[in-house]
Enzyme design. Structure first.
Site, short mmCIF file in Angstrom:
data_model
loop_
_atom_site.label_atom_id
_atom_site.label_comp_id
_atom_site.label_asym_id
_atom_site.label_seq_id
_atom_site.Cartn_x
_atom_site.Cartn_y
_atom_site.Cartn_z
N HIS A 9 0.83 -1.20 0.00
CA HIS A 9 0.00 0.00 0.00
C HIS A 9 0.87 1.26 0.00
O HIS A 9 1.68 1.45 0.90
CB HIS A 9 -0.90 -0.03 1.24
CG HIS A 9 -1.88 1.09 1.30
ND1 HIS A 9 -1.91 1.99 2.32
CD2 HIS A 9 -2.87 1.45 0.44
CE1 HIS A 9 -2.90 2.85 2.11
NE2 HIS A 9 -3.49 2.55 0.98
N ARG A 10 0.67 2.10 -1.02
CA ARG A 10 1.53 3.29 -1.25
C ARG A 10 3.01 2.86 -1.25
O ARG A 10 3.87 3.59 -0.75
CB ARG A 10 1.27 4.37 -0.21
CG ARG A 10 -0.21 4.75 -0.07
CD ARG A 10 -0.43 5.93 0.86
NE ARG A 10 -1.82 5.94 1.34
CZ ARG A 10 -2.29 6.74 2.30
NH1 ARG A 10 -1.48 7.62 2.84
NH2 ARG A 10 -3.54 6.69 2.68
N GLU A 36 0.21 -0.46 -4.69
CA GLU A 36 -0.90 0.47 -4.82
C GLU A 36 -0.32 1.87 -4.75
O GLU A 36 0.63 2.12 -3.98
CB GLU A 36 -1.90 0.24 -3.68
CG GLU A 36 -3.19 1.02 -3.79
CD GLU A 36 -3.21 2.36 -3.06
OE1 GLU A 36 -4.24 3.04 -3.11
OE2 GLU A 36 -2.18 2.75 -2.42
N ASP A 38 -1.40 6.41 -5.55
CA ASP A 38 -2.47 7.40 -5.74
C ASP A 38 -2.00 8.44 -6.75
O ASP A 38 -0.85 8.87 -6.70
CB ASP A 38 -2.76 8.11 -4.40
CG ASP A 38 -3.03 7.11 -3.30
OD1 ASP A 38 -4.14 6.57 -3.26
OD2 ASP A 38 -2.11 6.85 -2.49
N HIS A 51 -0.72 10.99 -2.40
CA HIS A 51 -2.06 10.70 -1.86
C HIS A 51 -2.90 11.96 -1.69
O HIS A 51 -4.04 12.03 -2.14
CB HIS A 51 -1.92 9.99 -0.51
CG HIS A 51 -3.24 9.64 0.11
ND1 HIS A 51 -3.93 10.52 0.92
CD2 HIS A 51 -4.00 8.52 0.04
CE1 HIS A 51 -5.05 9.95 1.31
NE2 HIS A 51 -5.11 8.73 0.80
N GLU A 97 -4.72 4.35 -8.14
CA GLU A 97 -5.97 4.91 -7.59
C GLU A 97 -6.10 6.37 -7.99
O GLU A 97 -5.24 7.21 -7.65
CB GLU A 97 -6.00 4.77 -6.06
CG GLU A 97 -7.37 5.21 -5.56
CD GLU A 97 -7.46 5.43 -4.06
OE1 GLU A 97 -6.66 4.89 -3.30
OE2 GLU A 97 -8.38 6.20 -3.68
N LYS A 99 -7.18 10.01 -7.68
CA LYS A 99 -7.56 10.92 -6.58
C LYS A 99 -7.96 12.31 -7.08
O LYS A 99 -8.22 13.19 -6.27
CB LYS A 99 -6.37 11.08 -5.62
CG LYS A 99 -6.05 9.87 -4.78
CD LYS A 99 -7.07 9.60 -3.70
CE LYS A 99 -6.56 8.60 -2.68
NZ LYS A 99 -7.64 8.03 -1.87
N ASP A 216 0.28 -1.86 4.43
CA ASP A 216 1.49 -1.06 4.63
C ASP A 216 2.67 -1.97 4.98
O ASP A 216 3.82 -1.57 4.90
CB ASP A 216 1.28 -0.07 5.78
CG ASP A 216 0.20 0.96 5.49
OD1 ASP A 216 -0.08 1.23 4.31
OD2 ASP A 216 -0.38 1.49 6.47
O1 G3P Z 1 -6.80 1.86 -2.66
C1 G3P Z 1 -7.07 1.51 -1.35
C2 G3P Z 1 -6.77 2.59 -0.36
O2 G3P Z 1 -5.54 3.14 -0.67
C3 G3P Z 1 -7.82 3.63 -0.32
O3 G3P Z 1 -7.64 4.57 0.70
O4 G3P Z 1 -7.03 6.79 1.54
O5 G3P Z 1 -5.37 4.97 1.56
O6 G3P Z 1 -6.06 6.02 -0.59
P1 G3P Z 1 -6.47 5.63 0.80
CA CA Z 2 -4.84 4.80 -2.12
#
Ligand code: G3P
Ligand code: CA
Length: 222
Positions: A9-10, A36, A38, A51, A97, A99, A216
């Site tokens: 994640h990120r 993942e 953003d 993000h 993702e 945004k 994470d």
């Molecule tokens: O893509 C899943 C998750 O990343 C969504 O929430 O706020 O972490 O971008 P956020």
């Molecule tokens: Ca995200």
């Protein structure tokens, strides 16, 4: 039992500053099946990986992302989507993702270009909480793999996934249970819950048989 895909994640946010090349490199080093990230748009209309809609939290700068040129953002440590694709070089899946608004044409062009360069559509998964945005992407390109994000309703996300002929549903993991997880999978969609960090929660998601987990701490997903 089928392998649960590890999605950083990120990048690998627990180990490096989120959404940076360092974080994505760390995710690769940890053997992730996917990352993942953003995306926002720079002042000169380039896709950039961050993000928030301001640079304040994750850089030394202040101000709105859309007020900086790509070069200025890169100087602050914010990569472009192209920078990340060059780094990853097809070694794992990239969940992009959305945004921000107005990224649709540029994202479609970027993905088409990447596919020409050897990426597979299934390696470039586009997700968004705003399902209208996903409809816009679908209108532009039927081949793009879509992930329907939700933090409120699996039922609604599943309906959208069917309308869009999506690839996956991406629920807040606290919404998932055996029944709705099976419902998504029986309808033909992958399930990618987020953001699952605690070992017990990871074990619970694995027990549900989800396709992959966004964390994470991607190294905690065995
Ligand atoms: O893509 C899943 C998750 O990343 C969504 O929430 O706020 O972490 O971008 P956020
Ligand atoms: Ca995200």
């Amino acid at each position: 039992m089928k392998k649960t895909l590890r999605i950083g994640h990120r990048g690998a946010r627990a180990y490096a500053l989120e959404n940076t090349l360092l974080s994505f490199q760390k995710a690769l080093d940890l053997g992730c099946d996917g990352i993942e990230l953003d995306i926002h748009l720079s002042k000169d209309n380039k896709l950039v990986v961050i993000h928030d809609d301001t640079v304040d939290r994750t850089t030394k700068g202040t101000g709105l992302v859309k007020d900086f040129s790509l070069l200025s953002l890169q100087k602050l440590g914010i990569p472009s989507l192209d920078d990340v694709l060059i780094l990853v070089d097809k070694r794992c899946m990239v969940n992009i993702e959305i945004k921000a608004n107005f990224v649709f044409d540029i994202l479609n062009t970027t993905i088409i270009e990447a596919v020409k360069n050897g990426w597979r559509y299934e390696q470039l998964l586009v997700s968004c909480f705003n399902h209208q945005a996903l409809h816009q992407i679908r209108q532009l390109n039927k081949a793009i793999c879509l992930g329907v994000l939700t933090e409120t309703s699996i039922e609604e996300a599943l309906g959208t996934a069917k309308q869009l002929d999506a690839f996956a549903v991406h629920p807040d993991y606290t919404l998932l249970n055996k029944t709705n997880c099976q419902l998504i999978q029986k309808a033909g969609f992958r399930v990618f819950p987020w953001t699952v960090n605690e070992p017990q929660d990871i074990a619970n998601m694995k027990a549900l048989g989800v396709t992959g987990i966004m964390s994470d701490y991607p190294d905690r997903i065995s």
